[in-house]
Motif scaffolding. Structure first.
Motif, PDB file in Angstrom:
ATOM      1  N   ARG A  18      16.348 -10.828  -9.912  1.00  0.00           N
ATOM      2  CA  ARG A  18      16.114 -10.429 -11.312  1.00  0.00           C
ATOM      3  C   ARG A  18      14.619 -10.521 -11.644  1.00  0.00           C
ATOM      4  NH1 ARG A  18      20.738  -9.852 -10.161  1.00  0.00           N
ATOM      5  NH2 ARG A  18      22.587 -10.560 -11.289  1.00  0.00           N
ATOM      6  N   THR A  19      13.790 -10.253 -10.672  1.00  0.00           N
ATOM      7  CA  THR A  19      12.354 -10.414 -10.880  1.00  0.00           C
ATOM      8  C   THR A  19      11.615  -9.146 -10.495  1.00  0.00           C
ATOM      9  OG1 THR A  19      12.450 -12.774 -10.428  1.00  0.00           O
ATOM     10  CG2 THR A  19      10.331 -11.742 -10.144  1.00  0.00           C
ATOM     11  N   LYS A  20      10.726  -8.755 -11.393  1.00  0.00           N
ATOM     12  CA  LYS A  20       9.811  -7.658 -11.097  1.00  0.00           C
ATOM     13  C   LYS A  20       8.412  -8.187 -11.324  1.00  0.00           C
ATOM     14  CE  LYS A  20      12.408  -3.529 -12.311  1.00  0.00           C
ATOM     15  NZ  LYS A  20      12.693  -2.589 -13.382  1.00  0.00           N
ATOM     16  N   GLN A  21       7.523  -7.953 -10.392  1.00  0.00           N
ATOM     17  CA  GLN A  21       6.150  -8.384 -10.605  1.00  0.00           C
ATOM     18  C   GLN A  21       5.205  -7.272 -10.162  1.00  0.00           C
ATOM     19  OE1 GLN A  21       4.509 -11.210 -12.017  1.00  0.00           O
ATOM     20  NE2 GLN A  21       2.916  -9.666 -11.747  1.00  0.00           N
ATOM     21  N   ASP A  22       4.353  -6.857 -11.068  1.00  0.00           N
ATOM     22  CA  ASP A  22       3.362  -5.845 -10.721  1.00  0.00           C
ATOM     23  C   ASP A  22       2.408  -6.388  -9.660  1.00  0.00           C
ATOM     24  OD1 ASP A  22       4.283  -3.842 -12.290  1.00  0.00           O
ATOM     25  OD2 ASP A  22       2.620  -3.836 -13.715  1.00  0.00           O
ATOM     26  N   VAL A  23       1.994  -5.500  -8.781  1.00  0.00           N
ATOM     27  CA  VAL A  23       1.008  -5.856  -7.755  1.00  0.00           C
ATOM     28  C   VAL A  23      -0.221  -5.002  -8.053  1.00  0.00           C
ATOM     29  CG1 VAL A  23       0.618  -6.134  -5.304  1.00  0.00           C
ATOM     30  CG2 VAL A  23       2.964  -6.078  -6.172  1.00  0.00           C
ATOM     31  N   VAL A  24      -1.305  -5.664  -8.443  1.00  0.00           N
ATOM     32  CA  VAL A  24      -2.454  -4.942  -8.984  1.00  0.00           C
ATOM     33  C   VAL A  24      -3.630  -5.032  -8.013  1.00  0.00           C
ATOM     34  CG1 VAL A  24      -4.004  -4.784 -10.977  1.00  0.00           C
ATOM     35  CG2 VAL A  24      -1.663  -5.601 -11.283  1.00  0.00           C
ATOM     36  N   HIS A  82       0.856  -1.191   0.000  1.00  0.00           N
ATOM     37  CA  HIS A  82       0.000   0.000   0.000  1.00  0.00           C
ATOM     38  C   HIS A  82       0.885   1.231   0.000  1.00  0.00           C
ATOM     39  CE1 HIS A  82       0.427   1.261   4.284  1.00  0.00           C
ATOM     40  NE2 HIS A  82       0.711  -0.014   4.452  1.00  0.00           N
ATOM     41  N   GLN A  83       0.304   2.376  -0.302  1.00  0.00           N
ATOM     42  CA  GLN A  83       1.096   3.609  -0.349  1.00  0.00           C
ATOM     43  C   GLN A  83       1.532   3.962   1.083  1.00  0.00           C
ATOM     44  OE1 GLN A  83      -1.971   5.858  -2.296  1.00  0.00           O
ATOM     45  NE2 GLN A  83      -0.709   6.159  -4.106  1.00  0.00           N
ATOM     46  N   LEU A 138       4.780 -16.465  -2.967  1.00  0.00           N
ATOM     47  CA  LEU A 138       4.331 -15.160  -2.501  1.00  0.00           C
ATOM     48  C   LEU A 138       3.000 -14.848  -3.178  1.00  0.00           C
ATOM     49  CD1 LEU A 138       7.674 -13.147  -2.844  1.00  0.00           C
ATOM     50  CD2 LEU A 138       6.800 -14.293  -0.809  1.00  0.00           C
ATOM     51  N   ILE A 139       2.034 -14.413  -2.396  1.00  0.00           N
ATOM     52  CA  ILE A 139       0.762 -13.978  -2.969  1.00  0.00           C
ATOM     53  C   ILE A 139       0.745 -12.461  -2.878  1.00  0.00           C
ATOM     54  CG2 ILE A 139      -1.749 -14.135  -2.789  1.00  0.00           C
ATOM     55  CD1 ILE A 139      -0.685 -16.841  -3.289  1.00  0.00           C
ATOM     56  N   LEU A 140       0.827 -11.813  -4.032  1.00  0.00           N
ATOM     57  CA  LEU A 140       0.981 -10.359  -4.043  1.00  0.00           C
ATOM     58  C   LEU A 140      -0.377  -9.667  -4.163  1.00  0.00           C
ATOM     59  CD1 LEU A 140       3.943 -10.216  -6.599  1.00  0.00           C
ATOM     60  CD2 LEU A 140       4.118 -10.234  -4.134  1.00  0.00           C
ATOM     61  N   LYS A 141      -0.619  -8.739  -3.230  1.00  0.00           N
ATOM     62  CA  LYS A 141      -1.883  -7.994  -3.267  1.00  0.00           C
ATOM     63  C   LYS A 141      -1.600  -6.510  -3.029  1.00  0.00           C
ATOM     64  CE  LYS A 141      -3.869 -10.186   0.168  1.00  0.00           C
ATOM     65  NZ  LYS A 141      -4.960 -10.647   1.058  1.00  0.00           N
ATOM     66  N   SER A 142      -2.483  -5.681  -3.543  1.00  0.00           N
ATOM     67  CA  SER A 142      -2.331  -4.245  -3.307  1.00  0.00           C
ATOM     68  C   SER A 142      -3.610  -3.670  -2.722  1.00  0.00           C
ATOM     69  CB  SER A 142      -1.997  -3.522  -4.611  1.00  0.00           C
ATOM     70  OG  SER A 142      -2.115  -2.126  -4.409  1.00  0.00           O
ATOM     71  N   ARG A 143      -3.440  -2.722  -1.819  1.00  0.00           N
ATOM     72  CA  ARG A 143      -4.618  -2.115  -1.184  1.00  0.00           C
ATOM     73  C   ARG A 143      -5.137  -0.931  -1.993  1.00  0.00           C
ATOM     74  NH1 ARG A 143      -3.655   0.572   4.503  1.00  0.00           N
ATOM     75  NH2 ARG A 143      -2.776  -1.449   5.043  1.00  0.00           N
ATOM     76  N   ASP A 144      -4.258  -0.277  -2.754  1.00  0.00           N
ATOM     77  CA  ASP A 144      -4.692   0.961  -3.391  1.00  0.00           C
ATOM     78  C   ASP A 144      -4.373   1.057  -4.893  1.00  0.00           C
ATOM     79  OD1 ASP A 144      -1.900   1.309  -2.860  1.00  0.00           O
ATOM     80  OD2 ASP A 144      -2.407   2.241  -0.950  1.00  0.00           O
TER      81      ASP A 144
END
Ligand SMILES: [Cu+2]
Length: 259
Positions: A202-208, A126-127, A185-191
């Motif tokens: 070497r990994t980038k994963q968007d969190v949407v 989150h921000q 890893l389960i990636l989640k975003s609040r905002d």
């Protein structure tokens, strides 16, 4: 003549930053690679760089020599199109770049996905902070609700106190993972959209927001690595950092038990 010379100088100038870099030949200019996949990405990157670099230099020199040769002749010579030659290098270029793309996608597809013995950890962005949740001894995550979310109250995930499964959940601001074991890893975003980035992986994963995005990692080396947000997510984006701490399984278990 001058144009040919200029082309050679420009080509050499483009290669100089690479060739003069002390670590270039053994790829020591990269940060540490801590997983097998990271090493494969590096290898793929190295191959691509070398192939494109050698082709670039060869073609520029060929162009320069053609310019010089033609400049020596007094009159302009009409250009003849050699269609077989044209077709030859077009096909060669297509084959080469498709091969590079295929090799890259194979490396990417090799990232393993296994179910058994895997440690699942939730990552909540989150921000402008990261939070991590681990299931306790019961091995299950408790239910979460939006209205229970409270950063100041120490409940950034919004774990519902009414759900007993969540009573032993562990929530932290740094990510701890066991070494030598698959971690999901389960990636989640609040905002807004964030991006989970660890350069050593070497990994980038968007969190949407609204999605639960799985990302599997497997570390064989203990250590501490920076987690950064790689998506411009607001004014505090540059401070959105955390730490990935890879630790031996026994230490991890002990830490999870709170010892
Ligand atoms: Cu962010």
């Amino acid at each position: 003549m001058l144009l040919g010379l200029l082309l050679v100088i420009l080509t050499l100038a483009c290669c100089a930053p690479f060739a003069l870099h002390p670590a270039f030949l053994h790829a020591g200019w990269f940060p540490l690679a801590i997983t097998n996949e990271a090493l494969q990405y590096d290898r793929q990157f190295g191959w691509t760089l070398w192939i494109c670099g050698v082709l670039f230099v060869a073609l520029q020199l060929l162009l320069a020599s053609t310019i010089v040769r033609r400049s020596k002749r007094a009159a302009a010579i009409p250009v003849e199109v050699e269609s077989r030659l044209e077709l030859g290098w077009t096909v060669a270029a297509v084959v080469l770049f498709v091969a590079i793309a295929l090799a890259g996608s194979r490396t990417w597809a090799k990232v393993p996905v296994r179910d058994e013995g895997r440690e699942t950890i939730e990552v909540y962005a989150h921000q402008f902070a990261w939070n991590f949740r681990y299931s306790g001894p019961d091995g299950r995550f408790g239910r979460t609700t939006i209205d229970q979310i409270s950063d100041s109250g120490g409940n950034p995930f919004g774990i519902d106190p009414a759900d007993k499964r969540g009573a032993d959940d562990v929530v932290t601001a740094t990510l701890r993972v066991p070494v030598g074991r698959d971690v999901l890893l389960i990636l989640k975003s609040r905002d807004v959209i964030h991006d989970f980035f660890v350069r050593e992986l070497r990994t980038k994963q968007d969190v949407v927001p609204g999605m639960e995005i799985p990302l599997e990692i497997h570390l064989d080396r203990a250590g501490e690595y920076e987690i950064a947000c790689a998506e411009l997510c607001g004014l505090g984006h540059s401070q959105m950092r955390s730490l990935l701490i890879a630790m031996p399984q026994e230490d991890y278990d002990r830490w999870k038990r709170g010892e």
